[in-house]
Write a protein that holds these residues in place. Sequence first.
Motif, mmCIF file in Angstrom:
data_model
loop_
_atom_site.group_PDB
_atom_site.id
_atom_site.type_symbol
_atom_site.label_atom_id
_atom_site.label_comp_id
_atom_site.label_asym_id
_atom_site.label_seq_id
_atom_site.Cartn_x
_atom_site.Cartn_y
_atom_site.Cartn_z
ATOM 1 N N LEU A 236 0.929 -1.140 -0.060
ATOM 2 C CA LEU A 236 0.185 0.090 -0.060
ATOM 3 C C LEU A 236 0.852 1.221 0.018
ATOM 4 O O LEU A 236 1.804 1.387 0.760
ATOM 5 N N THR A 237 0.505 2.349 -0.934
ATOM 6 C CA THR A 237 1.145 3.437 -1.084
ATOM 7 C C THR A 237 0.175 4.590 -0.859
ATOM 8 O O THR A 237 -0.879 4.755 -1.531
ATOM 9 N N GLU A 238 0.467 5.711 -0.117
ATOM 10 C CA GLU A 238 -0.640 6.690 0.082
ATOM 11 C C GLU A 238 -0.418 7.588 -1.087
ATOM 12 O O GLU A 238 0.661 7.973 -1.443
ATOM 13 N N MET A 239 -1.638 7.698 -1.522
ATOM 14 C CA MET A 239 -1.673 8.560 -2.965
ATOM 15 C C MET A 239 -2.519 9.995 -2.701
ATOM 16 O O MET A 239 -1.719 11.013 -3.026
ATOM 17 N N PHE A 240 -3.397 10.251 -1.747
ATOM 18 C CA PHE A 240 -3.798 11.381 -1.395
ATOM 19 C C PHE A 240 -4.261 11.483 -0.001
ATOM 20 O O PHE A 240 -4.532 10.411 0.578
ATOM 21 N N ILE A 241 -4.118 12.780 0.617
ATOM 22 C CA ILE A 241 -4.865 13.282 1.820
ATOM 23 C C ILE A 241 -5.645 14.142 1.717
ATOM 24 O O ILE A 241 -5.206 15.134 1.293
ATOM 25 N N PHE A 242 -6.809 14.197 2.343
ATOM 26 C CA PHE A 242 -7.833 15.164 2.353
ATOM 27 C C PHE A 242 -8.217 15.507 3.848
ATOM 28 O O PHE A 242 -7.899 14.568 4.725
ATOM 29 N N GLU A 243 -8.981 16.577 4.089
ATOM 30 C CA GLU A 243 -9.193 16.873 5.334
ATOM 31 C C GLU A 243 -10.795 16.120 5.494
ATOM 32 O O GLU A 243 -11.479 15.732 4.404
ATOM 33 N N LYS A 244 -11.205 15.936 6.521
ATOM 34 C CA LYS A 244 -12.214 15.167 6.703
ATOM 35 C C LYS A 244 -13.634 15.451 6.206
ATOM 36 O O LYS A 244 -14.515 14.520 5.811
ATOM 37 N N ASP A 245 -13.806 16.705 6.036
ATOM 38 C CA ASP A 245 -15.142 17.081 5.390
ATOM 39 C C ASP A 245 -15.455 16.615 4.078
ATOM 40 O O ASP A 245 -16.329 16.771 3.412
ATOM 41 N N ILE A 246 -14.125 16.472 3.259
ATOM 42 C CA ILE A 246 -14.297 15.891 1.834
ATOM 43 C C ILE A 246 -14.841 14.322 1.937
ATOM 44 O O ILE A 246 -15.405 13.906 0.818
ATOM 45 N N TYR A 247 -14.569 13.701 2.975
ATOM 46 C CA TYR A 247 -15.072 12.145 2.720
ATOM 47 C C TYR A 247 -16.583 11.876 2.610
ATOM 48 O O TYR A 247 -16.898 11.244 1.940
ATOM 49 N N PRO A 248 -17.704 12.479 3.349
ATOM 50 C CA PRO A 248 -19.122 12.230 3.405
ATOM 51 C C PRO A 248 -19.470 12.209 1.741
ATOM 52 O O PRO A 248 -20.073 11.154 1.494
ATOM 53 N N PRO A 249 -19.124 13.469 1.028
ATOM 54 C CA PRO A 249 -19.705 13.451 -0.360
ATOM 55 C C PRO A 249 -19.145 12.605 -1.182
ATOM 56 O O PRO A 249 -19.464 11.923 -2.022
ATOM 57 N N LEU A 250 -17.786 12.324 -0.922
ATOM 58 C CA LEU A 250 -16.944 11.334 -1.762
ATOM 59 C C LEU A 250 -17.345 9.972 -1.799
ATOM 60 O O LEU A 250 -17.563 9.235 -2.729
ATOM 61 N N ALA A 251 -17.558 9.569 -0.421
ATOM 62 C CA ALA A 251 -18.216 8.198 -0.112
ATOM 63 C C ALA A 251 -19.615 8.052 -0.526
ATOM 64 O O ALA A 251 -19.773 7.091 -1.453
ATOM 65 N N SER A 252 -20.311 9.077 -0.690
ATOM 66 C CA SER A 252 -21.856 8.979 -1.132
ATOM 67 C C SER A 252 -21.848 8.984 -2.821
ATOM 68 O O SER A 252 -22.651 8.195 -3.298
ATOM 69 N N ARG A 253 -20.929 9.528 -3.328
ATOM 70 C CA ARG A 253 -20.892 9.748 -4.788
ATOM 71 C C ARG A 253 -20.471 8.128 -5.262
ATOM 72 O O ARG A 253 -20.914 7.605 -6.430
ATOM 73 N N LEU A 254 -19.451 7.604 -4.580
ATOM 74 C CA LEU A 254 -19.057 6.325 -5.187
ATOM 75 C C LEU A 254 -19.991 5.379 -4.858
ATOM 76 O O LEU A 254 -20.108 4.466 -5.642
ATOM 77 N N LYS A 255 -20.790 5.448 -3.564
ATOM 78 C CA LYS A 255 -21.902 4.536 -3.503
ATOM 79 C C LYS A 255 -23.005 4.446 -4.542
ATOM 80 O O LYS A 255 -23.628 3.614 -5.011
ATOM 81 N N LEU A 256 -23.327 5.898 -5.004
ATOM 82 C CA LEU A 256 -24.420 6.232 -5.849
ATOM 83 C C LEU A 256 -23.823 5.334 -7.257
ATOM 84 O O LEU A 256 -24.720 4.690 -7.958
#
Length: 578
Positions: A236-256
Amino acid sequence: MDRITNDLIQNGSIMKTQVERLLSKGVKEEFILRDITLSGFMTMDRLIRFIVQKIRDGVYELSIIDNYDYISEKDVLKELARELELSFIDLDSIDMDYKLISKTSLPQLQKCKAIPISEDDMSILVALNDPLNIEARESIERLYPRKLVKIAVATYKQINSYLLKVALKDSVKDLVKKIRDELNSISSIEEQQEASSILLLIDVILKSCIKGRASDIHIEPTEKNCTVRGRVDGKLTEMFIFEKDIYPPLASRLKLLSNLDIAEKRKPQDGRFSTLVGKNEFDFRISTLPTIYGESIVMRILDKEKALVKLEDAGMDSISYKKFIKGLQAPHGIILVTGPTGSGKTTTLYGALNELRNSEDKVITVEDPVEYRMNLIQQVQVNTKVGLTFSTALRSILRQDPDKIMIGEIRDKETLEIAIKAALTGHLVISTLHTNDSISAIARMVDMGIEHYLISGALVSIQAQRLVRKICKHCKVQESISSATIQEIKHLIPENAKFYIGRGCKECNDTGYMGREMICEVLTITEELSSLIAKGASKEMLKEQAIKDGFIDIYQNGLQKALSGITTLKEILRVAKS
């Protein structure tokens, strides 16, 4: 002679005669110090203490250890931190606060080889690579003039890695700002999920991971951040790091995208979606798992071209390939592919299906899930919710008049019983089983409750495999192996054998490896072996007979790959040594 070895002789810590003895055995000067520690003339702990004392006295710079691959920077820094009464920090074990780094000059931190870790009202904790570098300490104190700077110690590799992640984070900061602006201007959850900027971010993540040769993408929420990691060559290699507020919309869009229930966050879910990345279409198999900070999302990248890979192109050597193909040409029987999770068994099964598929034979597969869709093959997806398990699917398949059957994985006695009955009644069955080597598969089937005579009658061949990392061709150099290691394997290698290693370069991200290849063993069930299986012979007796029949085990196969310069000896010892 190198500087440290010379100083050890001058100091009386080692004898000159000990060095001369190693030189007379053909050990190169640059590896004298390594062999001194391996032969027991001096322990590695004593050597590290000697180096640290010289660093403290100002005789050596910390960078002296860069000339010795076998001296661990981490061990030297731990000892130095202990001597200086400072904390040594493993940066990978803490949840870094990236906001702290973004408040200051990134180039200045890179120059000082330093990274801020945490702060309170009075002080700020900064990890330095070289705590004795007065200039770097003064520069850090100027960066934080209003607070007391507390110093800790960390390795340069970790500090540099985290600073590079911040630089990568800055490269998408405009897109992240656009996402925040868009989300703030939208009130309803439905509209937030349709936000176009999130799709752009997903596109950037997919492109970066595919370009970086990742096989899986891991999106993980932590207490303070959201990390995106890619599995490259099994690591495993870290590619990106975002602040926590980006996670909910990112997760929802991938699930959609994957047709998953976005409201369900308490139970694991599985789905898939397809999209164009560049000019190629990729399938993504997605899995969500609830964790304490949110859902962990893992996407397996399914490149459709890999489904059509030929077995010899996957790294199967010519001898193993001939044995395996001979097994596939059998009119009936069972062929097993074994190995641990992530050893490439599914790729081998699809390679076998490529060899089997034609317009004259009916080929049916039962898979969980169906990873690659193929022409001329009827593929069945297991669905436990409606009672379609491997065993129930197999019973129905036998009424479909198949010639060849592929079972994604044999997990229980019932599935194995039906597979063996199918093999004994005129069908060719190929499947996978979780065992460490090919001969262990026989004992595993007995443990699952199958009689010895049924196993001996049904088995055609068993392949065991692993994946090893290939040496990067851009930085490949000859490696000097310690005399102790050579002694251990000398009965398996020719005299004056040469081994290779990757030094690490920008092409391989300083890992020394690029890509992976299969090492394997193929056990062909001969009449003599079949007779021994029917009698319930021990594993040792089975192996003895297999060797008489020309069996080459996975370790020897791996050593041949190392001798050919495809992979390193260290990789073979890590993956295949039993």
